[in-house]
Design an enzyme around this catalytic site. Structure first.
Site, PDB file in Angstrom:
ATOM      1  N   GLY A  95     -19.763  13.333  26.835  1.00  0.00           N
ATOM      2  CA  GLY A  95     -20.749  12.238  26.807  1.00  0.00           C
ATOM      3  C   GLY A  95     -20.743  11.432  28.085  1.00  0.00           C
ATOM      4  O   GLY A  95     -21.064  10.238  28.080  1.00  0.00           O
ATOM      5  N   ASP A 130     -21.372   4.777  27.306  1.00  0.00           N
ATOM      6  CA  ASP A 130     -19.928   4.562  27.268  1.00  0.00           C
ATOM      7  C   ASP A 130     -19.205   5.479  28.246  1.00  0.00           C
ATOM      8  O   ASP A 130     -18.180   5.094  28.833  1.00  0.00           O
ATOM      9  CB  ASP A 130     -19.377   4.791  25.854  1.00  0.00           C
ATOM     10  CG  ASP A 130     -19.864   3.746  24.867  1.00  0.00           C
ATOM     11  OD1 ASP A 130     -20.649   2.862  25.275  1.00  0.00           O
ATOM     12  OD2 ASP A 130     -19.456   3.808  23.699  1.00  0.00           O
ATOM     13  N   LEU A 161     -21.234  20.536  22.845  1.00  0.00           N
ATOM     14  CA  LEU A 161     -20.425  20.408  21.624  1.00  0.00           C
ATOM     15  C   LEU A 161     -20.826  21.432  20.557  1.00  0.00           C
ATOM     16  O   LEU A 161     -20.110  21.613  19.583  1.00  0.00           O
ATOM     17  CB  LEU A 161     -20.560  19.002  21.025  1.00  0.00           C
ATOM     18  CG  LEU A 161     -19.669  17.892  21.570  1.00  0.00           C
ATOM     19  CD1 LEU A 161     -19.666  16.712  20.615  1.00  0.00           C
ATOM     20  CD2 LEU A 161     -18.235  18.350  21.801  1.00  0.00           C
ATOM     21  N   ALA A 212     -22.567  12.644  21.429  1.00  0.00           N
ATOM     22  CA  ALA A 212     -23.169  12.650  20.091  1.00  0.00           C
ATOM     23  C   ALA A 212     -24.678  12.596  20.220  1.00  0.00           C
ATOM     24  O   ALA A 212     -25.212  12.174  21.253  1.00  0.00           O
ATOM     25  CB  ALA A 212     -22.700  11.436  19.284  1.00  0.00           C
ATOM     26  N   GLN A 213     -25.346  13.024  19.172  1.00  0.00           N
ATOM     27  CA  GLN A 213     -26.752  12.661  18.977  1.00  0.00           C
ATOM     28  C   GLN A 213     -26.618  11.248  18.418  1.00  0.00           C
ATOM     29  O   GLN A 213     -26.302  11.081  17.251  1.00  0.00           O
ATOM     30  CB  GLN A 213     -27.406  13.658  18.010  1.00  0.00           C
ATOM     31  CG  GLN A 213     -28.913  13.540  17.892  1.00  0.00           C
ATOM     32  CD  GLN A 213     -29.386  12.166  17.425  1.00  0.00           C
ATOM     33  OE1 GLN A 213     -29.693  11.280  18.251  1.00  0.00           O
ATOM     34  NE2 GLN A 213     -29.430  11.951  16.148  1.00  0.00           N
ATOM     35  N   SER A 214     -26.832  10.261  19.267  1.00  0.00           N
ATOM     36  CA  SER A 214     -26.355   8.919  18.941  1.00  0.00           C
ATOM     37  C   SER A 214     -27.416   7.998  18.341  1.00  0.00           C
ATOM     38  O   SER A 214     -27.126   6.829  18.089  1.00  0.00           O
ATOM     39  CB  SER A 214     -25.784   8.267  20.200  1.00  0.00           C
ATOM     40  OG  SER A 214     -26.844   8.015  21.110  1.00  0.00           O
ATOM     41  N   THR A 225     -18.015   4.979  14.162  1.00  0.00           N
ATOM     42  CA  THR A 225     -19.043   3.950  14.244  1.00  0.00           C
ATOM     43  C   THR A 225     -19.087   3.055  13.011  1.00  0.00           C
ATOM     44  O   THR A 225     -18.751   3.497  11.899  1.00  0.00           O
ATOM     45  CB  THR A 225     -20.425   4.627  14.421  1.00  0.00           C
ATOM     46  OG1 THR A 225     -21.457   3.686  14.121  1.00  0.00           O
ATOM     47  CG2 THR A 225     -20.607   5.818  13.486  1.00  0.00           C
ATOM     48  N   GLU A 253     -21.606   2.444  11.546  1.00  0.00           N
ATOM     49  CA  GLU A 253     -22.588   3.052  10.633  1.00  0.00           C
ATOM     50  C   GLU A 253     -21.897   3.764   9.471  1.00  0.00           C
ATOM     51  O   GLU A 253     -22.541   4.105   8.483  1.00  0.00           O
ATOM     52  CB  GLU A 253     -23.482   4.042  11.393  1.00  0.00           C
ATOM     53  CG  GLU A 253     -24.422   3.407  12.395  1.00  0.00           C
ATOM     54  CD  GLU A 253     -25.547   2.590  11.761  1.00  0.00           C
ATOM     55  OE1 GLU A 253     -26.042   2.983  10.703  1.00  0.00           O
ATOM     56  OE2 GLU A 253     -25.900   1.543  12.326  1.00  0.00           O
ATOM     57  N   TYR A 294     -27.035  10.471  10.553  1.00  0.00           N
ATOM     58  CA  TYR A 294     -26.113  10.120  11.636  1.00  0.00           C
ATOM     59  C   TYR A 294     -24.788   9.629  11.060  1.00  0.00           C
ATOM     60  O   TYR A 294     -23.708  10.107  11.428  1.00  0.00           O
ATOM     61  CB  TYR A 294     -26.750   9.034  12.516  1.00  0.00           C
ATOM     62  CG  TYR A 294     -25.810   8.400  13.522  1.00  0.00           C
ATOM     63  CD1 TYR A 294     -25.542   9.012  14.743  1.00  0.00           C
ATOM     64  CD2 TYR A 294     -25.180   7.174  13.258  1.00  0.00           C
ATOM     65  CE1 TYR A 294     -24.678   8.428  15.663  1.00  0.00           C
ATOM     66  CE2 TYR A 294     -24.316   6.589  14.169  1.00  0.00           C
ATOM     67  CZ  TYR A 294     -24.067   7.218  15.379  1.00  0.00           C
ATOM     68  OH  TYR A 294     -23.210   6.636  16.278  1.00  0.00           O
ATOM     69  N   LYS A 338     -21.110  11.425  11.169  1.00  0.00           N
ATOM     70  CA  LYS A 338     -19.987  10.709  11.798  1.00  0.00           C
ATOM     71  C   LYS A 338     -18.829  10.536  10.810  1.00  0.00           C
ATOM     72  O   LYS A 338     -17.673  10.458  11.204  1.00  0.00           O
ATOM     73  CB  LYS A 338     -20.452   9.344  12.319  1.00  0.00           C
ATOM     74  CG  LYS A 338     -21.246   9.416  13.623  1.00  0.00           C
ATOM     75  CD  LYS A 338     -20.316   9.602  14.816  1.00  0.00           C
ATOM     76  CE  LYS A 338     -21.036   9.487  16.146  1.00  0.00           C
ATOM     77  NZ  LYS A 338     -20.127   9.643  17.284  1.00  0.00           N
TER      78      LYS A 338
HETATM   79  P1  NAP Z   1     -25.356   7.729  24.462  1.00  0.00           P
HETATM   80  O1  NAP Z   1     -25.634   6.810  25.593  1.00  0.00           O
HETATM   81  O2  NAP Z   1     -26.495   8.146  23.590  1.00  0.00           O
HETATM   82  O3  NAP Z   1     -24.660   9.053  25.049  1.00  0.00           O
HETATM   83  C1  NAP Z   1     -24.506  10.202  24.281  1.00  0.00           C
HETATM   84  C2  NAP Z   1     -23.892  11.287  25.149  1.00  0.00           C
HETATM   85  O4  NAP Z   1     -23.684  12.464  24.351  1.00  0.00           O
HETATM   86  C3  NAP Z   1     -24.769  11.715  26.337  1.00  0.00           C
HETATM   87  O5  NAP Z   1     -23.934  11.931  27.457  1.00  0.00           O
HETATM   88  C4  NAP Z   1     -25.346  13.047  25.857  1.00  0.00           C
HETATM   89  O6  NAP Z   1     -25.655  13.936  26.894  1.00  0.00           O
HETATM   90  C5  NAP Z   1     -24.137  13.593  25.086  1.00  0.00           C
HETATM   91  N1  NAP Z   1     -24.496  14.684  24.175  1.00  0.00           N
HETATM   92  C6  NAP Z   1     -25.416  14.668  23.179  1.00  0.00           C
HETATM   93  N2  NAP Z   1     -25.447  15.847  22.550  1.00  0.00           N
HETATM   94  C7  NAP Z   1     -24.513  16.638  23.149  1.00  0.00           C
HETATM   95  C8  NAP Z   1     -24.077  17.969  22.962  1.00  0.00           C
HETATM   96  N3  NAP Z   1     -24.619  18.753  22.015  1.00  0.00           N
HETATM   97  N4  NAP Z   1     -23.096  18.453  23.753  1.00  0.00           N
HETATM   98  C9  NAP Z   1     -22.552  17.682  24.728  1.00  0.00           C
HETATM   99  N5  NAP Z   1     -22.934  16.425  24.980  1.00  0.00           N
HETATM  100  C10 NAP Z   1     -23.900  15.901  24.196  1.00  0.00           C
HETATM  101  O7  NAP Z   1     -24.227   7.113  23.504  1.00  0.00           O
HETATM  102  P2  NAP Z   1     -23.238   5.873  23.786  1.00  0.00           P
HETATM  103  O8  NAP Z   1     -23.958   4.603  23.462  1.00  0.00           O
HETATM  104  O9  NAP Z   1     -22.584   6.044  25.102  1.00  0.00           O
HETATM  105  O10 NAP Z   1     -22.166   6.074  22.621  1.00  0.00           O
HETATM  106  C11 NAP Z   1     -20.992   6.883  22.829  1.00  0.00           C
HETATM  107  C12 NAP Z   1     -20.472   7.354  21.481  1.00  0.00           C
HETATM  108  O11 NAP Z   1     -20.123   6.236  20.683  1.00  0.00           O
HETATM  109  C13 NAP Z   1     -21.469   8.158  20.654  1.00  0.00           C
HETATM  110  O12 NAP Z   1     -20.761   9.148  19.960  1.00  0.00           O
HETATM  111  C14 NAP Z   1     -22.041   7.137  19.683  1.00  0.00           C
HETATM  112  O13 NAP Z   1     -22.500   7.767  18.500  1.00  0.00           O
HETATM  113  C15 NAP Z   1     -20.816   6.278  19.444  1.00  0.00           C
HETATM  114  N6  NAP Z   1     -21.080   4.882  19.123  1.00  0.00           N
HETATM  115  C16 NAP Z   1     -21.860   4.112  19.923  1.00  0.00           C
HETATM  116  C17 NAP Z   1     -22.062   2.785  19.611  1.00  0.00           C
HETATM  117  C18 NAP Z   1     -22.902   1.892  20.511  1.00  0.00           C
HETATM  118  O14 NAP Z   1     -23.233   0.772  20.093  1.00  0.00           O
HETATM  119  N7  NAP Z   1     -23.209   2.320  21.728  1.00  0.00           N
HETATM  120  C19 NAP Z   1     -21.461   2.221  18.475  1.00  0.00           C
HETATM  121  C20 NAP Z   1     -20.630   3.025  17.691  1.00  0.00           C
HETATM  122  C21 NAP Z   1     -20.425   4.354  18.029  1.00  0.00           C
HETATM  123  P3  NAP Z   1     -27.170  14.098  27.479  1.00  0.00           P
HETATM  124  O15 NAP Z   1     -27.285  13.074  28.566  1.00  0.00           O
HETATM  125  O16 NAP Z   1     -27.176  15.503  27.960  1.00  0.00           O
HETATM  126  O17 NAP Z   1     -28.118  13.839  26.332  1.00  0.00           O
END
Ligand code: NAP
Length: 275
Positions: free
Chosen positions: A8, A13, A57, A80-82, A123, A125, A147, A151
């Site tokens: 990711g 993050d 992944l 993640a598919q976030s 998360t 969630e 989602y 998770k």
């Molecule tokens: P984000 O900005 O949406 O980044 C998601 C990352 O996952 C991107 O680098 C994306 O790559 C990669 N990805 C998606 N599908 C993939 C796959 N099949 N194989 C490899 N890489 C893949 O998310 P974030 O806000 O940084 O959050 C980081 C993590 O924390 C996530 O797991 C999210 O669910 C969790 N989380 C976030 C929050 C929040 O408030 N931000 C809160 C709780 C938990 P591409 O650029 O190629 O799409």
């Protein structure tokens, strides 16, 4: 020199965590998915300092290869598919990445570098339909989207690899965290982008859904420190990370317009409010 492997890296993050680990002297390896329109904007400044490994992944072999190449002391699974909304449109893909993807990565670590410490991006969630306020480590989960359900699988498989294989695997159950690097689909960036555009005279109004929805918003730069700290503990465990304060979307809108001294003219009854 310690070695870290991050999935990711192109996400919000991933960028902050890679910066933190580089500052701490780590050798940083990161997984990225090839795409026709490669976007490394969030890690532009550090791209020449990290080792990129192509993979996904959903692809077991690419993860085994990534662990073999990086030989990590610490693995941070942020990929993640976030987006909750997208998970209703793509529930199977969401489960492939957010649920089975975690098992694939844990299996790769178990087979190739079982002493590596593992962080899983869990998360708030997971709590979904909240059973008590505030939520804590003992609060029962009740996810309310594909989602959240995917998770939840990721959460439990992380606990199971810890309990059954004695691997150092931890869940960070993080509440929302935001930053200028936050994806544009998320409400905070939707608002801040619209406010900037209205300020510049490029658009006239902003439409939003439920203005009374409450969120606990933290700062992503702080939360990646919590991720790192979890992997520095003597024993692996799961942790809930939140600011402890909730605010409504309405408050966020009010604060954002105040920054540029624009008075808000509310219209509608909260479903399609307009500026
Ligand atoms: P984000 O900005 O949406 O980044 C998601 C990352 O996952 C991107 O680098 C994306 O790559 C990669 N990805 C998606 N599908 C993939 C796959 N099949 N194989 C490899 N890489 C893949 O998310 P974030 O806000 O940084 O959050 C980081 C993590 O924390 C996530 O797991 C999210 O669910 C969790 N989380 C976030 C929050 C929040 O408030 N931000 C809160 C709780 C938990 P591409 O650029 O190629 O799409």
């Amino acid at each position: 020199m310690k070695r870290a492997f991050i999935t990711g890296i192109t996400g919000q993050d991933g960028g902050y965590l890679a910066e933190l680990l580089l500052e701490k002297g780590y050798e940083v390896y990161a997984l990225y998915r090839r795409s026709s329109n490669q976007r490394f904007g969030r890690v532009e400044g550090i791209l020449n300092k990290i080792h990129l490994i192509e993979g996904d992944l959903t692809d077991d072999a690419s993860l085994i290869n990534a662990i073999e190449v990086s030989k990590p002391d610490e693995v941070y699974n942020l990929a993640a598919q976030s987006f909750v909304g997208v998970s209703w449109k793509e529930p199977i893909f969401t489960a492939e990445v957010n649920a089975l993807g975690v098992t694939r990565l844990l299996e790769s670590i178990r087979l190739k570098k079982s002493d590596a410490r593992f962080y899983q991006a869990s998360t708030s969630e997971l709590f979904g339909l909240v059973q008590e306020v505030p939520q804590k480590g003992t609060t029962p989960f009740h996810p309310r989207s594909p989602y959240g359900v995917a998770k939840l699988y990721g959460y439990w498989i992380t606990v199971n690899y810890r309990e059954s294989y004695k691997m150092f695997s931890c869940n960070g159950i993080l509440f929302n965290h935001e930053s200028p690097k936050r994806g544009i689909k998320f409400v905070t960036r939707k608002i801040s982008k619209a406010v900037a555009e209205i300020y510049r005279g490029e658009r006239e109004f902003l439409s939003l859904g439920n203005l009374d929805a409450k969120r606990d918003w933290g700062y992503a730069g702080d939360y990646v420190k919590a991720m790192w700290l979890m992997l520095q503990q003597e024993e692996p465990d799961d942790f809930v990370i939140a600011s402890g304060e909730t605010h409504t979307v309405r408050e966020f809108v009010e604060k954002a317009f105040k920054v540029v001294n624009i008075e808000i003219a509310w219209k509608g009854k909260g479903v399609n409010e307009e500026k």
